[in-house]
Design an enzyme around this catalytic site. Structure first.
Site, PDB file in Angstrom:
ATOM      1  N   ARG A  38      -2.058  30.480 -44.662  1.00 24.12           N
ATOM      2  CA  ARG A  38      -3.458  30.614 -44.047  1.00 24.12           C
ATOM      3  C   ARG A  38      -4.477  31.250 -45.079  1.00 24.12           C
ATOM      4  NH1 ARG A  38      -3.627  28.746 -38.495  1.00 24.12           N
ATOM      5  NH2 ARG A  38      -2.092  27.142 -38.756  1.00 24.12           N
ATOM      6  N   SER A  91      -6.071  29.992 -33.255  1.00 28.42           N
ATOM      7  CA  SER A  91      -5.012  31.310 -33.425  1.00 28.42           C
ATOM      8  C   SER A  91      -6.006  32.441 -33.830  1.00 28.42           C
ATOM      9  CB  SER A  91      -4.107  30.968 -34.523  1.00 28.42           C
ATOM     10  OG  SER A  91      -3.164  30.090 -34.335  1.00 28.42           O
ATOM     11  N   GLU A 135      -6.208  36.257 -38.013  1.00 26.12           N
ATOM     12  CA  GLU A 135      -6.684  35.071 -38.785  1.00 26.12           C
ATOM     13  C   GLU A 135      -8.092  34.952 -38.337  1.00 26.12           C
ATOM     14  OE1 GLU A 135      -4.297  31.188 -38.473  1.00 26.12           O
ATOM     15  OE2 GLU A 135      -6.406  30.866 -37.560  1.00 26.12           O
TER      16      GLU A 135
HETATM   17  N1  EPU Z   1       4.733  28.997 -26.822  1.00 30.22           N
HETATM   18  C1  EPU Z   1       4.820  29.586 -25.897  1.00 30.22           C
HETATM   19  N2  EPU Z   1       3.929  30.264 -25.034  1.00 30.22           N
HETATM   20  C2  EPU Z   1       2.944  30.754 -25.688  1.00 30.22           C
HETATM   21  C3  EPU Z   1       2.522  30.077 -27.075  1.00 30.22           C
HETATM   22  C4  EPU Z   1       3.173  29.030 -27.475  1.00 30.22           C
HETATM   23  O1  EPU Z   1       5.874  29.091 -25.197  1.00 30.22           O
HETATM   24  O2  EPU Z   1       2.121  31.631 -25.384  1.00 30.22           O
HETATM   25  C5  EPU Z   1       5.493  27.866 -27.492  1.00 30.22           C
HETATM   26  C6  EPU Z   1       4.815  26.536 -27.610  1.00 30.22           C
HETATM   27  O3  EPU Z   1       4.944  25.850 -26.305  1.00 30.22           O
HETATM   28  C7  EPU Z   1       5.171  25.862 -28.831  1.00 30.22           C
HETATM   29  C8  EPU Z   1       5.782  27.008 -29.503  1.00 30.22           C
HETATM   30  O4  EPU Z   1       5.726  28.003 -28.962  1.00 30.22           O
HETATM   31  O5  EPU Z   1       6.406  25.099 -28.401  1.00 30.22           O
HETATM   32  C9  EPU Z   1       5.005  27.078 -30.955  1.00 30.22           C
HETATM   33  O6  EPU Z   1       3.637  27.530 -30.558  1.00 30.22           O
HETATM   34  P1  EPU Z   1       2.775  26.725 -31.546  1.00 30.22           P
HETATM   35  O7  EPU Z   1       3.111  25.349 -31.933  1.00 30.22           O
HETATM   36  O8  EPU Z   1       1.149  26.574 -30.957  1.00 30.22           O
HETATM   37  O9  EPU Z   1       2.703  27.525 -32.884  1.00 30.22           O
HETATM   38  P2  EPU Z   1       2.192  28.677 -33.344  1.00 30.22           P
HETATM   39  O10 EPU Z   1       3.076  29.448 -34.333  1.00 30.22           O
HETATM   40  O11 EPU Z   1       1.779  29.811 -32.387  1.00 30.22           O
HETATM   41  C10 EPU Z   1       0.711  27.936 -35.492  1.00 30.22           C
HETATM   42  C11 EPU Z   1      -0.658  28.069 -35.989  1.00 30.22           C
HETATM   43  C12 EPU Z   1      -1.403  27.078 -35.240  1.00 30.22           C
HETATM   44  C13 EPU Z   1      -1.116  25.527 -35.238  1.00 30.22           C
HETATM   45  C14 EPU Z   1       0.402  25.652 -34.747  1.00 30.22           C
HETATM   46  C15 EPU Z   1       1.054  24.173 -34.860  1.00 30.22           C
HETATM   47  C16 EPU Z   1      -0.753  30.237 -36.855  1.00 30.22           C
HETATM   48  C17 EPU Z   1      -1.419  31.543 -36.520  1.00 30.22           C
HETATM   49  N3  EPU Z   1      -0.886  29.461 -35.747  1.00 30.22           N
HETATM   50  O12 EPU Z   1       0.673  28.451 -34.320  1.00 30.22           O
HETATM   51  O13 EPU Z   1      -2.672  27.407 -35.651  1.00 30.22           O
HETATM   52  O14 EPU Z   1      -1.778  24.814 -34.525  1.00 30.22           O
HETATM   53  O15 EPU Z   1       1.263  26.679 -35.369  1.00 30.22           O
HETATM   54  O16 EPU Z   1       0.811  23.728 -35.982  1.00 30.22           O
HETATM   55  O17 EPU Z   1      -0.044  29.838 -37.754  1.00 30.22           O
HETATM   56  C18 EPU Z   1      -5.080  27.706 -35.491  1.00 30.22           C
HETATM   57  O18 EPU Z   1      -4.995  28.157 -36.516  1.00 30.22           O
HETATM   58  O19 EPU Z   1      -6.285  27.803 -34.990  1.00 30.22           O
HETATM   59  C19 EPU Z   1      -4.223  27.335 -34.979  1.00 30.22           C
HETATM   60  C20 EPU Z   1      -4.004  26.846 -33.692  1.00 30.22           C
END
Ligand code: EPU
Length: 321
Positions: A191, A241, A316
């Site tokens: 990031r 995020s 972020e």
């Molecule tokens: N999940 C839950 N509860 C929650 C949040 C998520 O159960 O409150 C589950 C989701 O359903 C999913 C899993 O956890 O199955 C992972 O969630 P997500 O795919 O959103 O991954 P993340 O690690 O929270 C990162 C990036 C996102 C990006 C996603 C997908 C960071 C800080 N965030 O999120 O980036 O869209 O992976 O690649 O690295 C952004 O930068 O604005 C952003 C949204």
């Protein structure tokens, strides 16, 4: 006595060939996805390199602060606005085309959804991971945007080959200096990029792509958009995020949303800002939220994560203040 940036621009614009747009005392909430933010002294939208040179002179003559804004999808602008010049780079370079060596050249002002639909039509595979990420090519590159969903585990750094930037530094010509970062200089971390200087603006990005069946590209994009829709709150304004995911000292990885969950903060509200009930790492604007409300939630989570879980949460979101 020093001159304000507004005065300088008003005095010099007519005699210049500045072709872009200038907004004085403009509400930042009109320019951020969050729909939050007070008044900026000036927002400039440059169209050309000449325009950038003109703005460079304005900065140096008025000694004002400046902030480079792309689409505003990852930014929280202060309620008290910004006492300086915001350079919004959404109309600077919007070319998309193949280079003789097969790389894809994209202007930094191209919207990611525009790039993806063109890629899908043209059979340019490899950039599907950008599906559903709001904002512009330049913002995605600066932030090393990524997608990690099942078998799609990619970030900008996996496909980017070269970046051209403009350097905001006064010189004797009416153009800004440009500079290239090629593969060995394009250093990134999770990031963030490690190469751009604060006075550099991305102009063009070159990507390695793979000729692919358009149907295959469309299927991948659709599946990514579906996953985002299922797991992220897309119906309220947000900055995506809020926190980076966490790697603890022993190397354990923990998602920021899990930290918010553990603290029992999911759904917590201050004013009209709320830790989303769908995804804890999004703070949504339920309507007329203040930057102060969002910041109070951020501070609350950081303090409690530190005190109760010994976890350091790092933002972020980028502050414009
Ligand atoms: N999940 C839950 N509860 C929650 C949040 C998520 O159960 O409150 C589950 C989701 O359903 C999913 C899993 O956890 O199955 C992972 O969630 P997500 O795919 O959103 O991954 P993340 O690690 O929270 C990162 C990036 C996102 C990006 C996603 C997908 C960071 C800080 N965030 O999120 O980036 O869209 O992976 O690649 O690295 C952004 O930068 O604005 C952003 C949204």
């Amino acid at each position: 006595m020093s001159i304000s940036v507004r005065q300088w621009l008003q005095e010099h614009r007519r005699k210049s060939q500045f072709s872009g747009r200038l907004f004085y005392d403009e509400a930042l909430k009109q320019h951020t996805y969050y729909q939050i933010g007070g008044v900026a002294r000036v927002i400039a939208i440059p169209y050309t390199l000449y325009d950038l040179a003109f703005l460079t002179a304005a900065i140096s003559q008025s000694q004002c602060r400046f902030f480079i804004l792309a689409a505003g999808s990852n930014v929280l602008a202060s309620d008290s606005g910004f006492d300086g010049l915001v350079i919004k780079v959404n109309k600077l370079t919007s070319e998309i085309g193949l280079e003789p060596n097969g790389w894809l050249k994209t202007g930094s002002s191209v919207k990611l959804p525009t790039l993806l639909s063109k890629a899908a039509r043209s059979g340019w595979g490899g950039l599907e991971f950008l599906a559903g990420i709001p904002g512009l090519v330049g913002g995605a590159v600066a932030m090393n945007a990524d997608a990690r969903f099942g078998d799609v585990q990619q970030s900008v750094q996996d496909r980017l080959k070269k970046v051209e930037v403009a350097v905001l530094k006064e010189n004797d010509t009416n153009q800004v200096e440009t500079k290239e970062y090629s593969t060995d200089k394009l250093r990134f971390e999770y990031r963030k990029n490690l190469f751009l200087q604060p006075n550099e603006i991305i102009l063009n990005c070159y990507w390695e792509i793979a000729q692919t069946d358009p149907k295959e590209i469309k299927t991948k994009i659709r599946s990514l958009l579906k996953k985002r829709k299922e797991t992220q709150p897309i119906n309220f304004p947000s900055c995506g995020s809020v926190f980076k995911n966490v790697t603890e000292k022993d190397g354990t990885k923990i998602s920021a949303w899990q930290v918010i969950d553990k603290l029992g903060l999911k759904g917590a509200k201050i004013g009209n800002a709320q830790f989303s009930e769908i995804h804890g790492n999004f703070i949504v604007n339920l309507g007329s939220a203040k930057a102060a409300d969002v910041k109070a939630l951020i501070e609350l989570a950081k303090q409690r994560a530190k005190n109760e879980l010994q976890i350091i949460l790092e933002e972020e979101v980028v502050y414009l203040e």
